[in-house]
Design a protein around this motif. Structure first.
Motif, PDB file in Angstrom:
ATOM      1  N   UNK A  62     -69.051 -29.185  -8.277  1.00 46.77           N
ATOM      2  CA  UNK A  62     -67.601 -29.287  -8.049  1.00 46.77           C
ATOM      3  C   UNK A  62     -66.804 -29.649  -9.310  1.00 46.77           C
ATOM      4  N   UNK A  63     -67.475 -30.214 -10.306  1.00 44.20           N
ATOM      5  CA  UNK A  63     -66.774 -30.591 -11.539  1.00 44.20           C
ATOM      6  C   UNK A  63     -66.660 -29.465 -12.543  1.00 44.20           C
ATOM      7  N   UNK A  64     -67.216 -28.319 -12.216  1.00 41.07           N
ATOM      8  CA  UNK A  64     -67.220 -27.201 -13.175  1.00 41.07           C
ATOM      9  C   UNK A  64     -66.294 -26.087 -12.719  1.00 41.07           C
ATOM     10  N   UNK A  65     -65.778 -25.362 -13.698  1.00 43.78           N
ATOM     11  CA  UNK A  65     -64.988 -24.164 -13.403  1.00 43.78           C
ATOM     12  C   UNK A  65     -65.893 -22.953 -13.663  1.00 43.78           C
ATOM     13  N   UNK A  66     -65.687 -21.899 -12.903  1.00 44.90           N
ATOM     14  CA  UNK A  66     -66.438 -20.664 -13.139  1.00 44.90           C
ATOM     15  C   UNK A  66     -66.014 -20.091 -14.490  1.00 44.90           C
ATOM     16  N   UNK A  67     -66.994 -19.625 -15.283  1.00 47.04           N
ATOM     17  CA  UNK A  67     -66.658 -19.101 -16.612  1.00 47.04           C
ATOM     18  C   UNK A  67     -67.115 -17.654 -16.758  1.00 47.04           C
ATOM     19  N   UNK A  68     -66.268 -16.862 -17.384  1.00 49.62           N
ATOM     20  CA  UNK A  68     -66.634 -15.461 -17.621  1.00 49.62           C
ATOM     21  C   UNK A  68     -66.354 -15.081 -19.073  1.00 49.62           C
ATOM     22  N   UNK A  69     -67.114 -14.098 -19.547  1.00 52.23           N
ATOM     23  CA  UNK A  69     -66.986 -13.651 -20.951  1.00 52.23           C
ATOM     24  C   UNK A  69     -66.781 -12.132 -20.978  1.00 52.23           C
ATOM     25  N   UNK A  70     -65.558 -11.679 -20.735  1.00 52.72           N
ATOM     26  CA  UNK A  70     -65.332 -10.233 -20.606  1.00 52.72           C
ATOM     27  C   UNK A  70     -65.632  -9.416 -21.867  1.00 52.72           C
ATOM     28  N   UNK A  71     -65.744 -10.079 -23.033  1.00 46.92           N
ATOM     29  CA  UNK A  71     -65.976  -9.336 -24.283  1.00 46.92           C
ATOM     30  C   UNK A  71     -67.445  -9.318 -24.693  1.00 46.92           C
ATOM     31  N   UNK A  72     -68.332  -9.782 -23.817  1.00 50.84           N
ATOM     32  CA  UNK A  72     -69.704 -10.039 -24.261  1.00 50.84           C
ATOM     33  C   UNK A  72     -70.473  -8.803 -24.705  1.00 50.84           C
ATOM     34  N   UNK A  73     -69.984  -7.622 -24.383  1.00 49.49           N
ATOM     35  CA  UNK A  73     -70.697  -6.419 -24.830  1.00 49.49           C
ATOM     36  C   UNK A  73     -70.042  -5.768 -26.050  1.00 49.49           C
TER      37      UNK A  73
END
Lengths: 306, 77
Positions: free
Chosen positions: A196-207
């Protein structure tokens, strides 16, 4: 060299894709690629409130620009680390981002570390054994804490970062050299909020490679901070990136293949047992509510609030 | 390097300057000065150029470093 789409003079040759493109088609190709990855890896949904971590460098500003181009609304978060080191690093990067956000009428949150915690990153690093001689470790810790906190407090669903293929491949390379299984299990383009203390993280530039993103920023005339953070000079990450680029030169596509093969192995369950073990080990910091591996206050709270 | 008697092609990366002969490609020039082409973008008069571009006498090629650093290792979410 001619653009594969229109036959005009190419401005970039993407050896790993055997693709040369002119300015017009390159500036179309990059956002299309990012859009494809966002969908392929289920990074964002239409309802998501998105926060982008921006540093003033080419990658995060390119990400903000690309998302805007795709019609995806996102707010920015800049963390002013108070790094001066004689080159006014934080001052210049903050100014760069403020201009970027102002001219595009984008919403920007700023957290000033010195104002909030009474000390800059360099001062924090000098005080702790964790940061002695390696302020990057302290910097990473502080940034992760602030990103999670701001995103949760302000009601965002997801945090997008500008990590590119070179960042990811260098981290993978370093973690593999040292067989850091815990870190390997946690690496990926989408990091679910498994606490619950974390936010979902995404890396759209990873490729996309750094070279591709730098070319995008130049062609799009995005003003970004060109010089490295003074603390990063000589860092392991940069050394690994340089080594991987020598390999890439001999074998175009080596970095992408290295990283995608890792993701494939992960998908097959290579790290499932470690992942499960990590989840079971997670505790909650009584002070900030973020996860910590040991019971009691997390490293951030012990370091900053002591 | 003495800019007054400059001959050949000048490559510039941050505050470093290199000199190579004209008539070779950008790719070959980078190889000669031991810079991986993946680490830089080559520009001439502010315009991006591809690695197969043949360099001409008097060309000044500005190389844009593309590697960024910072706190990425180890990355643990």
């Amino acid at each position: 060299m001619k653009c594969r789409k229109c036959g005009e003079k190419a401005v970039i040759n993407l050896r790993q894709h055997r693709l040369a493109l002119c300015k017009v088609h390159y500036l179309e190709w990059i956002p299309r690629q990012v859009d494809r990855f966002i969908h392929k890896y289920g990074m964002l949904s239409q309802q998501d409130r998105i926060l982008i971590a921006v540093s003033g460098g080419k990658d995060s500003l390119a990400l903000w620009d690309i998302l805007s181009t795709l019609g995806i609304l996102a707010d920015g978060l800049y963390i002013d680390l108070g790094i001066d080191e004689g080159v006014l690093y934080s001052h210049i990067s903050r100014q760069t981002i403020e201009i970027f956000a102002d001219t595009r009428k984008l919403h920007l949150h700023i957290v000033d570390v010195k104002q909030e915690f009474g000390q800059t990153i360099s001062q924090m690093a000098n005080k702790t054994s964790r940061g002695k001689g390696k302020p990057c470790a302290v910097c990473g810790l502080v940034k992760r804490h602030i990103m999670n906190r701001v995103a949760r407090e302000k009601g965002y669903d997801v945090l997008a970062t500008g990590h590119n293929l070179d960042d990811e491949a260098a981290v993978l390379f370093g973690n593999t050299l040292n067989w850091e299984l815990d870190y390997l299990a946690r690496q990926g383009p989408v990091l679910e909020a498994n606490h619950p203390g974390l936010i979902r993280k995404v890396k759209p530039l990873f490729r996309l490679s750094e070279r591709e993103l730098a070319a995008y920023a130049i062609l799009k005339q995005i003003r970004y901070i060109y010089d490295e953070c003074p603390h990063a000079i000589g860092s392991k990450a940069i050394t690994y990136k340089e080594q991987l680029n020598y390999l890439e030169e001999q074998r175009p596509g080596a970095k992408l293949n290295f990283y995608l093969s890792f993701l494939k192995a992960k998908k097959k369950g290579l790290f499932n047992a470690i992942d499960q073990e990590q989840m079971e080990k997670l505790n909650t910091c009584p002070n900030c509510g973020q996860p910590t591996t040991a019971p009691g206050e997390c490293t951030f709270c012990r370091m900053v609030l002591s | 390097m003495n800019d007054e008697v400059f001959m050949g092609v000048q490559l510039q990366l941050r505050d470093k300057k290199y000199r190579v002969k004209a008539g070779i490609t950008v790719f070959k020039a980078l190889e000669q000065v031991n810079i991986p082409s993946e680490s830089v973008l080559a520009t001439r008069n502010g315009e991006l150029i591809t690695e197969d571009e043949v360099l001409k006498e008097g060309d000044i090629i500005t190389l844009v470093a593309v590697i960024s650093g910072g706190s990425i290792f180890p990355l643990n979410g």
